[in-house]
Every structure is written in C-alpha cells, then in structure tokens.
Design a protein around this motif. Structure first.
Motif, PDB file in Angstrom:
ATOM      1  N   THR A 238      -0.795  -7.828   2.440  1.00  0.00           N
ATOM      2  CA  THR A 238       0.147  -6.710   2.586  1.00  0.00           C
ATOM      3  C   THR A 238       1.588  -7.174   2.754  1.00  0.00           C
ATOM      4  O   THR A 238       2.498  -6.431   2.441  1.00  0.00           O
ATOM      5  CB  THR A 238      -0.218  -5.796   3.779  1.00  0.00           C
ATOM      6  N   VAL A 239       1.811  -8.391   3.259  1.00  0.00           N
ATOM      7  CA  VAL A 239       3.203  -8.830   3.411  1.00  0.00           C
ATOM      8  C   VAL A 239       3.635  -9.794   2.313  1.00  0.00           C
ATOM      9  O   VAL A 239       4.817  -9.890   1.998  1.00  0.00           O
ATOM     10  CB  VAL A 239       3.481  -9.433   4.797  1.00  0.00           C
ATOM     11  N   PHE A 240       2.680 -10.532   1.722  1.00  0.00           N
ATOM     12  CA  PHE A 240       3.021 -11.338   0.546  1.00  0.00           C
ATOM     13  C   PHE A 240       2.490 -10.600  -0.680  1.00  0.00           C
ATOM     14  O   PHE A 240       1.597 -11.053  -1.368  1.00  0.00           O
ATOM     15  CB  PHE A 240       2.403 -12.740   0.633  1.00  0.00           C
ATOM     16  N   ASP A 241       3.033  -9.421  -0.918  1.00  0.00           N
ATOM     17  CA  ASP A 241       2.467  -8.513  -1.907  1.00  0.00           C
ATOM     18  C   ASP A 241       3.372  -8.476  -3.150  1.00  0.00           C
ATOM     19  O   ASP A 241       4.552  -8.160  -3.039  1.00  0.00           O
ATOM     20  CB  ASP A 241       2.363  -7.115  -1.277  1.00  0.00           C
ATOM     21  N   PRO A 242       2.823  -8.778  -4.337  1.00  0.00           N
ATOM     22  CA  PRO A 242       3.640  -8.722  -5.557  1.00  0.00           C
ATOM     23  C   PRO A 242       4.244  -7.336  -5.791  1.00  0.00           C
ATOM     24  O   PRO A 242       5.311  -7.218  -6.391  1.00  0.00           O
ATOM     25  CB  PRO A 242       2.657  -9.057  -6.680  1.00  0.00           C
ATOM     26  N   MET A 243       3.566  -6.293  -5.296  1.00  0.00           N
ATOM     27  CA  MET A 243       4.117  -4.946  -5.469  1.00  0.00           C
ATOM     28  C   MET A 243       5.469  -4.796  -4.767  1.00  0.00           C
ATOM     29  O   MET A 243       6.302  -4.003  -5.180  1.00  0.00           O
ATOM     30  CB  MET A 243       3.133  -3.898  -4.924  1.00  0.00           C
ATOM     31  N   ILE A 244       5.668  -5.563  -3.676  1.00  0.00           N
ATOM     32  CA  ILE A 244       6.960  -5.499  -2.985  1.00  0.00           C
ATOM     33  C   ILE A 244       8.059  -5.946  -3.940  1.00  0.00           C
ATOM     34  O   ILE A 244       9.105  -5.295  -4.068  1.00  0.00           O
ATOM     35  CB  ILE A 244       6.951  -6.391  -1.724  1.00  0.00           C
ATOM     36  N   ASP A 245       7.805  -7.039  -4.662  1.00  0.00           N
ATOM     37  CA  ASP A 245       8.805  -7.537  -5.601  1.00  0.00           C
ATOM     38  C   ASP A 245       9.079  -6.539  -6.705  1.00  0.00           C
ATOM     39  O   ASP A 245      10.215  -6.321  -7.107  1.00  0.00           O
ATOM     40  CB  ASP A 245       8.328  -8.855  -6.207  1.00  0.00           C
ATOM     41  N   LEU A 246       7.992  -5.950  -7.186  1.00  0.00           N
ATOM     42  CA  LEU A 246       8.140  -4.971  -8.249  1.00  0.00           C
ATOM     43  C   LEU A 246       9.007  -3.812  -7.757  1.00  0.00           C
ATOM     44  O   LEU A 246       9.906  -3.341  -8.459  1.00  0.00           O
ATOM     45  CB  LEU A 246       6.757  -4.470  -8.645  1.00  0.00           C
ATOM     46  N   THR A 247       8.736  -3.373  -6.536  1.00  0.00           N
ATOM     47  CA  THR A 247       9.506  -2.252  -5.979  1.00  0.00           C
ATOM     48  C   THR A 247      10.970  -2.634  -5.805  1.00  0.00           C
ATOM     49  O   THR A 247      11.863  -1.840  -6.090  1.00  0.00           O
ATOM     50  CB  THR A 247       8.904  -1.840  -4.624  1.00  0.00           C
ATOM     51  N   PHE A 268      16.223   4.978  -2.339  1.00  0.00           N
ATOM     52  CA  PHE A 268      16.038   6.332  -1.829  1.00  0.00           C
ATOM     53  C   PHE A 268      15.297   7.235  -2.801  1.00  0.00           C
ATOM     54  O   PHE A 268      14.728   8.243  -2.410  1.00  0.00           O
ATOM     55  CB  PHE A 268      17.393   6.956  -1.443  1.00  0.00           C
ATOM     56  N   ILE A 269      15.305   6.876  -4.092  1.00  0.00           N
ATOM     57  CA  ILE A 269      14.509   7.651  -5.046  1.00  0.00           C
ATOM     58  C   ILE A 269      13.072   7.136  -5.061  1.00  0.00           C
ATOM     59  O   ILE A 269      12.106   7.890  -4.976  1.00  0.00           O
ATOM     60  CB  ILE A 269      15.109   7.556  -6.468  1.00  0.00           C
ATOM     61  N   LEU A 270      12.952   5.800  -5.131  1.00  0.00           N
ATOM     62  CA  LEU A 270      11.646   5.198  -5.381  1.00  0.00           C
ATOM     63  C   LEU A 270      10.710   5.279  -4.190  1.00  0.00           C
ATOM     64  O   LEU A 270       9.530   5.595  -4.340  1.00  0.00           O
ATOM     65  CB  LEU A 270      11.862   3.738  -5.766  1.00  0.00           C
ATOM     66  N   GLN A 271      11.214   4.973  -2.984  1.00  0.00           N
ATOM     67  CA  GLN A 271      10.334   4.923  -1.827  1.00  0.00           C
ATOM     68  C   GLN A 271       9.627   6.249  -1.559  1.00  0.00           C
ATOM     69  O   GLN A 271       8.406   6.294  -1.492  1.00  0.00           O
ATOM     70  CB  GLN A 271      11.109   4.448  -0.586  1.00  0.00           C
ATOM     71  N   PRO A 272      10.408   7.353  -1.423  1.00  0.00           N
ATOM     72  CA  PRO A 272       9.718   8.633  -1.207  1.00  0.00           C
ATOM     73  C   PRO A 272       8.806   8.988  -2.372  1.00  0.00           C
ATOM     74  O   PRO A 272       7.673   9.453  -2.163  1.00  0.00           O
ATOM     75  CB  PRO A 272      10.874   9.636  -1.112  1.00  0.00           C
ATOM     76  N   ALA A 273       9.247   8.700  -3.626  1.00  0.00           N
ATOM     77  CA  ALA A 273       8.425   9.035  -4.784  1.00  0.00           C
ATOM     78  C   ALA A 273       7.092   8.291  -4.714  1.00  0.00           C
ATOM     79  O   ALA A 273       6.025   8.878  -4.901  1.00  0.00           O
ATOM     80  CB  ALA A 273       9.155   8.675  -6.074  1.00  0.00           C
ATOM     81  N   GLN A 274       7.175   6.995  -4.386  1.00  0.00           N
ATOM     82  CA  GLN A 274       5.969   6.180  -4.332  1.00  0.00           C
ATOM     83  C   GLN A 274       5.011   6.707  -3.261  1.00  0.00           C
ATOM     84  O   GLN A 274       3.807   6.797  -3.473  1.00  0.00           O
ATOM     85  CB  GLN A 274       6.368   4.754  -4.005  1.00  0.00           C
ATOM     86  N   GLN A 275       5.586   7.052  -2.101  1.00  0.00           N
ATOM     87  CA  GLN A 275       4.716   7.491  -1.013  1.00  0.00           C
ATOM     88  C   GLN A 275       4.075   8.843  -1.318  1.00  0.00           C
ATOM     89  O   GLN A 275       2.900   9.049  -1.036  1.00  0.00           O
ATOM     90  CB  GLN A 275       5.501   7.546   0.290  1.00  0.00           C
ATOM     91  N   LEU A 276       4.872   9.736  -1.925  1.00  0.00           N
ATOM     92  CA  LEU A 276       4.305  11.039  -2.270  1.00  0.00           C
ATOM     93  C   LEU A 276       3.222  10.883  -3.328  1.00  0.00           C
ATOM     94  O   LEU A 276       2.177  11.508  -3.269  1.00  0.00           O
ATOM     95  CB  LEU A 276       5.411  11.982  -2.775  1.00  0.00           C
ATOM     96  N   LEU A 277       3.495   9.992  -4.306  1.00  0.00           N
ATOM     97  CA  LEU A 277       2.546   9.757  -5.384  1.00  0.00           C
ATOM     98  C   LEU A 277       1.220   9.261  -4.833  1.00  0.00           C
ATOM     99  O   LEU A 277       0.150   9.750  -5.195  1.00  0.00           O
ATOM    100  CB  LEU A 277       3.139   8.705  -6.323  1.00  0.00           C
TER     101      LEU A 277
END
Lengths: 344, 291
Positions: A238-247, A268-277
């Motif tokens: 969860t902390v060495f996560d490739p998705m973090i880099d992608l984000t 501010f666009i991506l974080q809420p969008a990702q969480q809602l998704l």
C-alpha cells in the motif's frame, strides 16, 4: 497587477481550505480533501523534477513508502506514543527520503536518456517494495507495521491530519513557486526544452537535475509519513504502490505538467474522482476501466493538460478580439495574418 | 551441484520464453520510440485467450496460437492507430501514460471476465516431463524454448532479409532520414506495433502454461520485462535475448542456491548495478549527442 491578482486567488484558496473542515465536518468530507491536499503536495513536489526538467520519474512512490516506514519504525523503536509529537517524526520521513534520493538520483541521472531514467525509477519502486516484503526483521514483511494511535479521537479525529496535509501542501507549492521563479528553476526549464543547449549556455545540467531530484523527494517522504500516521497501519503493497506513481503523474499531467497550478488542479480533480469511482463501482474492475478511459480521453483531447490549454485558448481569444478591434478601426484585410501569427 | 546445474538449464529455457515476451517491447521502442507499459498486460491477454480457447472449446494451446496471434495482431494494430499515432508532441511522457491507461482498461476487463482467481493453461505437455541427463524438465519448457527460437528466428529473418525489415531498421536508425528517403514511417510503425503485439500472444501462451496468473500479474510482468530490455540495451533485439537468459539464469540460481525470497530482487538489483557500469545497457549504443 496580474501577480497581485494571483496572490489574492491563492490567499482565498488557502482561507477556503482552512474554513472547509469547520463547515463540512463529516469524516467523509474531510477525508476526501485530506487526500486531495496530500496529493497536491506530492504532485507539486514531483513536478519539480518531472514537470520542470521533463525527467519523468515513475518511482517517487519509493519516497512515499520510505517516509511511511520511517515514522512507523522510529515510533516503534523510540517508543514514541501517538500524539502531536509524531508529526515532528513525520518530518524525519522527508529527511530519510532525501538521504536515499542521493544515491538513487546519482545512478538514475547518469543515464542521459529519459527512457532509461524512467525505467530505472520503476526499478527503484519495485526494489523497495521487495525489500519491505523481504527484510522481515526490520519491516515485518507482508504483515505490515502499526503506527501508534493518536491520542485524540471522535469527531475531531481528522482535523490534525487535515491541517498537517494543508500545511505541507502550502509549503510545497511555495517551494515550487520559489524554484520556478529562481535562477535555479530557469535552469531546470532550460533542461526540459533542450538539455544540450542548456549545457551549451552554461547551465550545469548535472547539478540542476540532481538537486531537483533530491528536493522533490522531501515533501513526498513527509506526505508518506502523514499518510501512515493517518491510516495507522502500513503494508509494503500500500505504500510502495505503483498506482501512487500513476496518480502523481496523471495529476500533474491532467492539470498541466511544469505549471504551478497544474498539479494542484489535477490532484483536486483526480483524488475525489478516484475515491468516488472506487466507492460506487466497488473496485470490481469497472473502476480500472473507467479510470483508464477517462485518462485516455483527457490525454487525447488535451495533450498539454488543463492549465496550458486554457491559457492558450484565452490568449487566442484575446488575439482574435484585438484583431477584430483593429479591423473595426482600420479596415485593412492584410493586417490579419500579422496579428494572428502565433504558433498554432 | 546438480541442483545448480538444473537451475541453470531451467533458467536458460525460461529465459527463451521471457525473450519472446520482451522482444515486442524492444521492437516497439526501437521503431516507435514508445515505452509500451501495456506489454505486460498484453502478455496476460494472450495467456487468457489461450486459456479461454482451451477451457471452453478444448482447443490445444499451441494450435490456438493460430487464433490468438492474429487476434493480438489486430489489437496491436488498433492500439497504435487509435492511441499512439495521434501523439505528436511530448511522445515519451504521453506514450507511457497512454499505454498505462490501455493496460488498466485491459486489466479491468480481464478481471471482470475471468475474476481474481489464479489460473493456468493446461495441456498434456504442460504436465508431462522428460528426463534429460537425470534432470526432469516439463515438456512445456522445451516446447516453449523451441517456439521462442523459431519465432525470434522468424523476426530476425523479417528484419534482416526483407524489404520491410530494411525499412524498419532504417526507421530505427533515423526516423527523419527514413521519411526523407520515402519510407512510409507511419505504416512501418503501425505494422511493427501490430507484429510486436502478435508475438506477445505466443509469449503469453507460454507464460500462462508455465505460471499461474491473473489480471494483476501484469505489474509484475511489465516491471521484469522493462528490466530485461534496459539491461540488454533499449531497442536491441539480441540484447533482449541475452538479457533474458542472464536474468532468468540468475533468478533461478539464486532461488536454488540461496532462497526464492530474494530471487525477484535480482531482476532489479542486477539492472541497477549494470546501469552504474554501463548506462546504455549491454548491447545499447552509447547515447548520441544531438547537434
């Protein structure tokens, strides 16, 4: 005058961010903005090397993880209880990230081609993930590590984390602003445009890139530590996560790489969008598909990101207005090409 | 001793399979200057296709390649045409993002169709093993190695004995000059990406027959494949082959002689160490200075 207006907007944004958790005090509302602020810091910091110089690192999540493990290990070994003191330990996460960034940057930046740089940074991330999995004695492997629970709780729980993220975000943006407007930042931008020419006009490209790489690791390390404290338990994946880099890259890219405002807007666009998704699709696979499609649409429609696209559009609109005005006063048709002669 | 010898043999055989998976990556980098992050996912798609043909229609995986290779060829054609060709500026950054997005979409779709469970492709030659000088080797590794050699040989012939290959190599050497002498670089690019993706179908089948996989395996795969092509020298086909062999032999030897826990780490550590000594990779040309 334009600078004053920008400053005013920034001030309003910060005040809004300070007031926000008092108006919308539900846990969900503060959590979403907490993550957005954290990613503002991370993406703005990444932007210093990735956006300003064009050296796209896909391994900065390594610093995030290093920060997270630093706070967990320090709190555990020194027996620091949960409380406000742990936020000071979070700063140590930034220091550790910088220390690791020295040899990492030294190797990766020797490669001279951006492609090799990208791939070696990917290697870094996976190396750290494997180390976290395998060094059982230090990291407890896949069972992860606990961070002491904070000594506040209840409805107030999110507040200190929220403000820690806010302070980090503001300081990181200020750092990026300062670099962008300094001689050092000018050198970085020159490297992005043409590294050989930059070297030719006397920019010490090696020192510039190296410094930018190390600086960009610091806020991300701190962000990783704050995240770890907030979530109270960390795992290698969860902390060495490739998705973090992608984000990170996507946030910077969506808003506009190399601009100051871009990563802020993107986060501010991506974080809420990702969480809602993830929330509405239940992480079954549709979230990946939708995220990917969204991603493709943005890249293909706005290849330079939101901020540069808007800037370019308003500039063109202004030119058109000016041309129209010129036409009304002096009706000379051959004035048009000269007035609209910006690069398309 | 015998164990170590066995792991070297196994390493060489699986190195051939990895070379087949990595060659698509290095080809598309050489010609299109694109780092195809979706390569790992395309391997998994190839594996799932073979798996589906085998488990739903009982089509032998080797025979199934006659279906999966053309299918992935078309998929590659579509990806290049729809997503890579429109990228004009900033190709390095954008191609990474675009192919990452393609990988995510495919990962999501595969997850939806096939679920999270690990699966493996079955055939009689996957489970059978033969005795070679006292070593038991699963038939699939021998078949896989042979198939890899045949397909890589075919690619070699295509590159060095055909007009298309000559045009392709010219494009690798100098894109602008290739355009100037009348090579249709756009066509070469699309075809190369499609061929690279088609080859990946074969790599995917062998991967799926030798390893249990699910849609999430793509991250593991792409990280390894990237290490292989950077170790070999980006864009070099021979480099990809040699690097695959070195990598897999080291992994297998470490896993037998020391511990499997650290074997994957070898992939990354070896790459970083080689990069320190030889930044352009084993077979890569030193970076030319732009004028």
């Amino acid at each position: 005058m334009k600078r004053n207006r920008m400053g005013l907007i920034a001030l309003i944004a910060v005040v809004a961010a300070v007031v926000y958790p008092f108006v919308f005090s539900s846990t969900e509302a503060t959590t979403i903005v907490f993550y957005a602020l954290l990613y503002v810091a991370i993406a703005s910091s990444w932007n210093i090397i990735g956006g300003f110089t064009g050296y796209i690192s896909l391994g900065h999540a390594a610093f995030f993880g290093l920060g997270a493990y630093t706070i967990a290990l320090v709190a555990d070994h020194l027996g620091i209880p949960g409380g406000y003191g742990l936020f000071l330990v979070a700063l140590l996460g930034g220091v550790v990230a910088a220390l690791f960034a020295v040899p990492m940057g030294f190797i990766a930046l020797r490669l001279r081609t951006i492609h090799s740089f990208v791939i070696v940074t990917i290697a870094y991330l996976f190396m750290f993930q494997l180390l976290a999995f395998n060094l059982l004695g230090v990291t407890n492997g896949s069972s992860g590590l606990a961070i002491p629970q904070p000594n506040w709780s209840g409805a107030f729980f999110n507040m200190p984390f929220y403000f820690a993220a806010l302070v980090l975000a503001v300081l990181t943006v200020l750092l990026a602003y300062w670099i962008r407007n300094s001689r050092f930042g000018l050198g970085l931008l020159a490297i992005r445009d043409d590294e050989d020419k930059a070297a030719g006009v006397g920019v010490d490209t090696w020192k510039h890139k190296f410094a930018a790489y190390i600086i960009s690791a610091v806020p991300i390390g701190i962000a990783g530590a704050i995240y770890a404290y907030f979530s109270s338990y960390i795992y290698p994946q969860t902390v060495f996560d490739p998705m973090i880099d992608l984000t990170i890259v996507l946030s910077a890219f969506l808003g506009g790489m190399g601009t100051l405002l871009g990563p802020i807007l993107g986060a501010f666009i991506l974080q809420p969008a990702q969480q809602l998704l993830t929330f509405y699709t239940g992480a079954a696979g549709w979230d990946l598909v939708l995220f990917g499609v969204l991603f493709l649409v943005v890249i293909l429609l706005m290849p330079s990101g939101i901020v540069p696209t808007i800037v370019e559009r308003t500039r063109r609109a202004r030119v058109r207005e000016a041309v129209q005005k010129a036409d009304e006063t002096v009706p000379t048709p051959d004035a048009n090409p000269a007035a609209g002669g910006g690069p398309r | 001793m015998n164990l170590v010898f066995g792991s070297v043999v196994l390493g060489i055989l699986s190195g051939g399979i990895y070379a087949l998976m990595a060659v698509g990556l290095t080809l598309s980098f050489g010609v299109l200057e694109v780092i195809n992050i979706a390569q790992g996912m395309l391997v998994v798609v190839g594996a799932y296709l073979s798996f589906a043909l085998e488990s739903y229609w009982h089509i032998d995986p080797l025979l199934g390649l006659l279906i999966t290779i053309p299918t992935l060829f078309l998929l590659g054609f579509g990806i290049e045409w729809a997503f890579l060709r429109p990228l004009k500026q900033d190709r390095v950054a954008l191609s990474i993002l675009v192919t990452y997005a393609v990988a995510l979409i495919l990962e999501g779709l595969m997850g939806l169709w096939f679920g999270d469970n690990f699966v493996a492709i079955h055939a009689w030659y996957v489970d059978a093993a033969i005795n070679v000088f006292g070593l038991y080797i699963a038939d699939i590794y021998l078949i896989g190695f042979a198939l890899a050699i045949v397909l890589l040989g075919a690619v070699y012939l295509l590159l060095y004995r055909s007009k298309f290959g000559a045009a392709l190599r010219a494009t690798v050497q100098n894109r602008e000059a290739a355009v100037l002498i009348g090579i249709d670089v756009q066509r070469i690019s699309t075809l190369t990406f499609a061929i690279a993706t088609g080859l990946t179908a074969a790599g995917g089948m062998l991967f799926g027959a030798t390893t249990a996989f699910n849609a999430n395996s793509m991250l593991d795969l792409i990280s390894r494949l990237l290490m292989i092509i950077i170790l070999g020298g980006m864009g070099s086909m021979g480099g990809a082959l040699v690097a695959s062999l070195i990598m897999l032999v080291s992994v297998d030897v470490v896993s037998v002689a020391y511990t499997p826990t650290w074997s994957t780490f070898v992939f990354f550590a070896l790459t970083v160490v080689v990069m320190v000594v030889r930044p352009q990779g084993l077979f890569g040309a030193p970076p030319a200075r732009k004028v």
